[in-house]
Each structure stands twice: as structure tokens, then as C-alpha cells.
Design an enzyme around this catalytic site. Sequence first.
Site, PDB file in Angstrom:
ATOM      1  CG  ASP A 189      -0.164  -0.085   2.530  1.00 41.11           C
ATOM      2  OD1 ASP A 189       0.722  -0.812   2.857  1.00 41.11           O
ATOM      3  OD2 ASP A 189      -0.584   0.614   3.279  1.00 41.11           O
TER       4      ASP A 189
ATOM      5  CD  GLU B  45       4.137   0.478   6.942  1.00 35.90           C
ATOM      6  OE1 GLU B  45       4.781   0.823   7.664  1.00 35.90           O
ATOM      7  OE2 GLU B  45       3.788   1.348   6.017  1.00 35.90           O
TER       8      GLU B  45
END
Length: 365
Positions: free
Chosen positions: A79, A137
Site C-alpha cells: 500500500d 501498513e
Amino acid sequence: MRSADPTIPVLDLSASSTDLTRQLCDIESVSGNEKTATDAIEASLAGLDHLELFRNGDALVARTQLGRDRRVVIAGHIDTVPLNNNLPTRYESIDGRDYLWGRGTVDMKGGVAVQLKLAAELTAPIVDVTWIWYDHEEVSESLNGLGRLAREHPELLEGDFAILGEPTNSQIEGGCNGNLRAEIRTFGLRAHSARAWVGRNAIHDAAPIFTALAAYVPREVEVEGLVYREGLNAVGVTGGIAGNVIPDECMVHVNYRFAPSRSGAQAEAHVREVFDGFEVTIVDLAEGATPGLTDPLAQHFLEAVGGEAKPKYGWTDVARFSALGMPAVNYGPGDPLKAHADDERVALDQIEDCERGLRAWLAGS
């Protein structure tokens, strides 16, 4: 490998790691929108006989089962932080050095691309390898895909040594600082600002908090040969009711980055000591991780990569591996100062260096 599903982007694993980085970055995967990227990674690895695949939400695990004596876990998050007109990617040259520009190039799809290419190509590494690509994350810790795997399938994280592909300029950074966030509050009494003497100004009463922060001298702490720099800083202030009202509450948001020689409990005790006499509320606390460079696997890795190990000042998911009793380091392409920046860009030679170092180590060459 071409996906049977035409809606899933095709990743060309025969391309260079720099071109693969571009392919991955051009699949937008802002936190919460990782599915397409995970689908593409999964489709690209499907059918490779040397890998076992496990999918958990938008996290993907690929493992070799070669019967080696030791296992290494190599992980990276897929991400990114939100876009700001920095996709699609483009190549550019600055002062004679070639870069890939765009969101995710540094944090951290350059590292993800290297991991993906090596996972496909290294069919017989000298250690068994668990490759992990995970989601969420960049947002709340409670959503972190690696944390979810640790809770739901801890057996998938088992290993003897871990590498996290966070940007480190393709140099090894051991462990990480811990991270604590606290809210320090003062309380007063509301009154009309024309008659301030009948109230008590909570913002004025916060002055000693700022005095303590301004006078604070952060430590430099050596841990297993690496020197970590700490920091205690105000990162936000809230208070005030209206333009004609004496405020009855003020909150100073403080962030403490502490060396891995301190536990989370010790870090909390230190913050409470610094702000003794004030109301202190701990709103977030993440343990640090020691360097993890004493294990023979880590020493061999350092020799293969070359250079001198450095400390990681920020918090990273190496702390999750450390909490599992596994030494872990950060190693990936990209300048951390460009992570999350609007002009985020990674030097192509760093991607190539990272691939070269990991490949040499895992191949035993």
C-alpha cells in the site's frame, strides 16, 4: 504469467526490476485499495512449482519448502499513502542520475518489485524463503496486514531471520526506534475574555509543557554497535472555545521516538516523569527492535551486501519480527527522505543494487 482474469493487471516478471517497479507503481494501491495489486502479484506467481501460495485478505505469502536448515522471511507492504498528482510514473534524469518518479516508488514498491522478481527466479536458494507482500501498513496499526497474519497465521511468519524492504538507500539498517504518542492536558476555568481574571487559562498553564520540550536534550544510545537518536517533540496543540472565551482545556500532542534499549513500559515511565504534574494519556505505543545483526545469517547478509550497517530511526515492521524472537533488518531501495513526498522518486541504480545484494546472498554466490 498472463492472468486468466482480464480484469487483473499483468505483471511481466521477465522485465528488469526497475521496469517491474514501474508496473507495480502504476497499479494504484492507496491503503484500503490493495486488492488489485495483490491480485496481480498472486496471478504472476501462480503455477510456479517451487512456491506455495497463501492468501489472507490482501496479504500474500509465498514459501519455498526445500528442507533447508534455516528459513528467512522477506517482506514488503504494497500500500501507499494517498496520491497527489504523482501517478502514472515516469522516468527522469537529474544531474546525470536516472530515477523513476511517482507515488510508491520509494515507499516501497521498489523493494516489493525486487522481492517479487527474486521470488519467481530463485528456485533453489541456500535457505528456505518466506516471501510476504501485505496490506494496510500506512494506516492504523490495527489494520496492518502483517499484524493480521501474526495474529491469525503465526506459523507463516516463522523463521530465523527477517528482512523488511523499507527504503534505506539500499543499505542495511538494523532494528528500529520505538514510537510513543501521548496527550498532555491542562485544565482551567472558562470565563468571558473581557473578564479574564475570573477564569483560568488552560493554554497559559501549558507553558511549562513547552518549556520542558524546548529544554529537552534527546539521547543518542548505542545498541549492539549502532547509535540510535531519540526525539521528544510536540506535534500538535488543541485548545480554545471561541474568540471571546477563556479556554478551560488545552492538549499538547507529544511524540517520543525512543531507542530500542528501552522497553515500551520504560518509555512511558520516562514521558510521565518529564511531564510530572500534568495529565498524561498514552494514545499509541509501539516497541522498538534491536539491530538483529549478531546472528550468523545477518552477518553473512551484511558481507554479501557490503557497506556498513546503520540504525533505523523510524519505526518499521521489523519490530513485529523482533517481538516474535526473530532478528530483523531493513533493506530496500529509495531515499527515506523522499517517502510520502509529492516528488517521490527512486534512483534506478539503488533498485539494481538491492536486487544484486539480495540475489548474491540468497544464491550463495
